[in-house]
Design a protein around this motif. Structure first.
Motif, PDB file in Angstrom:
ATOM      1  N   LEU A  69       0.580  -1.143  -0.200  1.00  0.00           N
ATOM      2  CA  LEU A  69       0.328  -0.172   0.208  1.00  0.00           C
ATOM      3  C   LEU A  69       1.046   1.247   0.222  1.00  0.00           C
ATOM      4  O   LEU A  69       1.969   1.278   0.903  1.00  0.00           O
ATOM      5  CB  LEU A  69      -1.081  -0.197   1.560  1.00  0.00           C
ATOM      6  N   ASP A  70       0.441   2.134  -0.880  1.00  0.00           N
ATOM      7  CA  ASP A  70       0.709   3.382  -0.720  1.00  0.00           C
ATOM      8  C   ASP A  70       0.176   4.244   0.527  1.00  0.00           C
ATOM      9  O   ASP A  70      -0.460   5.436  -0.069  1.00  0.00           O
ATOM     10  CB  ASP A  70       1.442   3.973  -2.111  1.00  0.00           C
ATOM     11  N   LEU A  71       1.265   4.539   1.628  1.00  0.00           N
ATOM     12  CA  LEU A  71       0.085   4.835   2.913  1.00  0.00           C
ATOM     13  C   LEU A  71      -0.003   6.604   2.363  1.00  0.00           C
ATOM     14  O   LEU A  71      -1.131   7.567   2.861  1.00  0.00           O
ATOM     15  CB  LEU A  71       0.746   4.644   3.714  1.00  0.00           C
ATOM     16  N   ASP A  72       0.813   7.335   1.808  1.00  0.00           N
ATOM     17  CA  ASP A  72       1.330   8.356   1.417  1.00  0.00           C
ATOM     18  C   ASP A  72       0.123   8.699   0.289  1.00  0.00           C
ATOM     19  O   ASP A  72      -0.395   9.834   0.774  1.00  0.00           O
ATOM     20  CB  ASP A  72       2.898   8.712   0.916  1.00  0.00           C
ATOM     21  N   ALA A  73       0.209   8.178  -0.237  1.00  0.00           N
ATOM     22  CA  ALA A  73      -1.171   8.326  -1.500  1.00  0.00           C
ATOM     23  C   ALA A  73      -2.431   8.428  -0.868  1.00  0.00           C
ATOM     24  O   ALA A  73      -3.543   9.265  -1.645  1.00  0.00           O
ATOM     25  CB  ALA A  73      -0.577   7.733  -2.677  1.00  0.00           C
ATOM     26  N   LEU A  74      -2.304   7.505  -0.468  1.00  0.00           N
ATOM     27  CA  LEU A  74      -4.092   7.099   0.754  1.00  0.00           C
ATOM     28  C   LEU A  74      -3.708   8.625   1.703  1.00  0.00           C
ATOM     29  O   LEU A  74      -5.181   9.101   1.394  1.00  0.00           O
ATOM     30  CB  LEU A  74      -3.598   6.243   1.538  1.00  0.00           C
ATOM     31  N   LEU A  75      -3.190   8.897   2.374  1.00  0.00           N
ATOM     32  CA  LEU A  75      -3.405  10.146   2.716  1.00  0.00           C
ATOM     33  C   LEU A  75      -3.615  11.115   1.961  1.00  0.00           C
ATOM     34  O   LEU A  75      -4.434  12.767   2.604  1.00  0.00           O
ATOM     35  CB  LEU A  75      -2.201  10.991   4.085  1.00  0.00           C
ATOM     36  N   ASP A  76      -2.648  11.887   0.853  1.00  0.00           N
ATOM     37  CA  ASP A  76      -2.835  12.868  -0.202  1.00  0.00           C
ATOM     38  C   ASP A  76      -4.589  12.341  -0.741  1.00  0.00           C
ATOM     39  O   ASP A  76      -5.217  14.047  -0.793  1.00  0.00           O
ATOM     40  CB  ASP A  76      -2.295  12.001  -1.488  1.00  0.00           C
ATOM     41  N   ARG A  77      -4.724  11.663  -0.623  1.00  0.00           N
ATOM     42  CA  ARG A  77      -6.212  11.413  -1.186  1.00  0.00           C
ATOM     43  C   ARG A  77      -7.597  12.156  -0.161  1.00  0.00           C
ATOM     44  O   ARG A  77      -8.183  12.292  -0.417  1.00  0.00           O
ATOM     45  CB  ARG A  77      -6.621  10.406  -2.146  1.00  0.00           C
ATOM     46  N   ILE A  78      -7.053  11.152   1.120  1.00  0.00           N
ATOM     47  CA  ILE A  78      -8.129  11.592   2.068  1.00  0.00           C
ATOM     48  C   ILE A  78      -7.806  13.307   1.901  1.00  0.00           C
ATOM     49  O   ILE A  78      -9.187  13.256   2.223  1.00  0.00           O
ATOM     50  CB  ILE A  78      -7.692  10.879   3.481  1.00  0.00           C
ATOM     51  N   GLU A  79      -6.939  14.106   2.183  1.00  0.00           N
ATOM     52  CA  GLU A  79      -7.220  14.962   2.333  1.00  0.00           C
ATOM     53  C   GLU A  79      -7.812  15.674   1.837  1.00  0.00           C
ATOM     54  O   GLU A  79      -8.676  17.079   1.613  1.00  0.00           O
ATOM     55  CB  GLU A  79      -5.274  15.339   2.968  1.00  0.00           C
ATOM     56  N   ARG A  80      -6.928  15.342  -0.255  1.00  0.00           N
ATOM     57  CA  ARG A  80      -8.271  15.747  -0.905  1.00  0.00           C
ATOM     58  C   ARG A  80      -9.419  15.779  -0.928  1.00  0.00           C
ATOM     59  O   ARG A  80     -10.628  16.464  -1.108  1.00  0.00           O
ATOM     60  CB  ARG A  80      -8.258  15.708  -2.533  1.00  0.00           C
ATOM     61  N   GLU A  81     -10.174  14.527  -1.056  1.00  0.00           N
ATOM     62  CA  GLU A  81     -11.636  14.015  -0.448  1.00  0.00           C
ATOM     63  C   GLU A  81     -12.163  14.477   0.826  1.00  0.00           C
ATOM     64  O   GLU A  81     -14.268  14.013   0.996  1.00  0.00           O
ATOM     65  CB  GLU A  81     -11.971  12.997  -1.556  1.00  0.00           C
ATOM     66  N   LEU A  82     -11.566  14.288   1.634  1.00  0.00           N
ATOM     67  CA  LEU A  82     -12.158  13.978   3.215  1.00  0.00           C
ATOM     68  C   LEU A  82     -13.576  14.316   3.683  1.00  0.00           C
ATOM     69  O   LEU A  82     -15.079  14.194   3.356  1.00  0.00           O
ATOM     70  CB  LEU A  82     -11.426  13.247   4.588  1.00  0.00           C
ATOM     71  N   ALA A  83     -13.276  15.540   2.928  1.00  0.00           N
ATOM     72  CA  ALA A  83     -14.522  16.584   3.834  1.00  0.00           C
ATOM     73  C   ALA A  83     -15.599  16.844   2.879  1.00  0.00           C
ATOM     74  O   ALA A  83     -16.230  17.041   3.335  1.00  0.00           O
ATOM     75  CB  ALA A  83     -13.726  18.186   3.807  1.00  0.00           C
ATOM     76  N   ALA A  84     -15.272  16.324   1.676  1.00  0.00           N
ATOM     77  CA  ALA A  84     -17.053  17.163   0.597  1.00  0.00           C
ATOM     78  C   ALA A  84     -17.505  15.453   0.598  1.00  0.00           C
ATOM     79  O   ALA A  84     -18.098  15.005  -0.184  1.00  0.00           O
ATOM     80  CB  ALA A  84     -16.364  17.862  -0.382  1.00  0.00           C
ATOM     81  N   ALA A  85     -16.665  14.084   0.681  1.00  0.00           N
ATOM     82  CA  ALA A  85     -17.195  12.669   0.519  1.00  0.00           C
ATOM     83  C   ALA A  85     -18.891  12.653   1.135  1.00  0.00           C
ATOM     84  O   ALA A  85     -19.275  13.326   2.353  1.00  0.00           O
ATOM     85  CB  ALA A  85     -16.419  11.815   1.253  1.00  0.00           C
ATOM     86  N   PRO A  86     -19.706  11.996   0.430  1.00  0.00           N
ATOM     87  CA  PRO A  86     -20.860  11.611   1.248  1.00  0.00           C
ATOM     88  C   PRO A  86     -20.481  10.541   2.606  1.00  0.00           C
ATOM     89  O   PRO A  86     -19.811  10.254   2.898  1.00  0.00           O
ATOM     90  CB  PRO A  86     -21.685  10.424  -0.168  1.00  0.00           C
ATOM     91  N   ALA A  87     -22.079  10.719   3.688  1.00  0.00           N
ATOM     92  CA  ALA A  87     -22.202  10.459   4.596  1.00  0.00           C
ATOM     93  C   ALA A  87     -21.192   8.840   5.381  1.00  0.00           C
ATOM     94  O   ALA A  87     -20.807   8.935   5.218  1.00  0.00           O
ATOM     95  CB  ALA A  87     -23.152  10.837   5.212  1.00  0.00           C
TER      96      ALA A  87
END
Length: 220
Positions: free
Chosen positions: A142-160
């Protein structure tokens, strides 16, 4: 003698409790069956893949939950699990489907990768739940840094539902991977997702910085 679909639905109807329905509906689950009684019914029926499919397709929330309990996880093809995740009738059915069937399937990693970029938020939520399990147990590859990058971009606006599962991955990275802990906490602090979630006394907050801190404290 195997249980038929009408017999199973009749038994679920007999277990219906208006008080249980009121509580369940507040949590997004439109059924009134006590889950302990449902599990007892499933144990009595036993594993029944055919009945499981019929129950899952009946359009009834309690029926779907019972269908999951009598399913045989390793007998389900990837395509069938994909169809099921898109047909869940409730939050509980989604959670049970992922935990009891998909995570135990030989197709789990195939589906995780397929669902991460799916157009459907329920499929993406399932992918993030599967990702959390890999982060905790089998993180190699797993690329954990890439997962964190995506979470940082998408978490706030993601559906519940997807947001909840993605937030779990954020916390899981922080809990299990010390080198990335500060970054995971910083992302949680900046985004403030679930910071105000009502948490009962003696329960752990789902707000990632608090969740991470509490679980690390318990490990120490």
């Amino acid at each position: 003698m195997s249980t038929t679909l009408p017999e199973a639905l009749a038994e679920l109807a007999a277990l219906e409790d208006p008080k249980a329905r009121a509580v369940n509906e507040r949590h997004g689950d439109a059924h009134g069956v006590n889950l302990s009684r449902m599990r007892a019914l499933a144990k009595r029926i036993g594993t029944d893949p055919g009945l499981s499919r019929e129950l899952y397709d009946c359009g009834d929330v309690a029926g779907q939950l019972l269908g999951i309990l009598v399913a045989k996880p390793r007998a389900l093809a990837a395509g069938e699990l994909d169809r099921m995740v898109r047909a869940t009738q409730s939050a509980k059915a989604h959670d049970w489907l992922v935990a009891y069937l998909v995570k135990k399937s030989p197709h789990a990693e195939e589906l995780r990768l397929r669902w991460l970029d799916d157009a459907g938020p329920d499929a993406r939520a399932a992918a993030w739940s599967l990702t959390s399990a890999r982060v905790a147990k089998t993180p190699d590859g797993l690329d954990l840094d890439a997962l964190l990058d995506r979470i940082e971009r998408e978490l706030a606006a993601a559906p519940a539902r997807e947001q909840w599962a993605m937030n779990e991955t954020l916390a899981t990275i922080g809990i299990h991977h010390a080198a990335l802990r500060d970054r995971a906490i910083a992302i949680g602090e900046r985004l403030q997702v679930l910071a105000d979630y009502p948490t009962p006394p003696n329960c752990t907050s789902p707000f990632a910085p608090l969740w991470i801190a509490e679980m690390v404290r318990r490990q120490g």
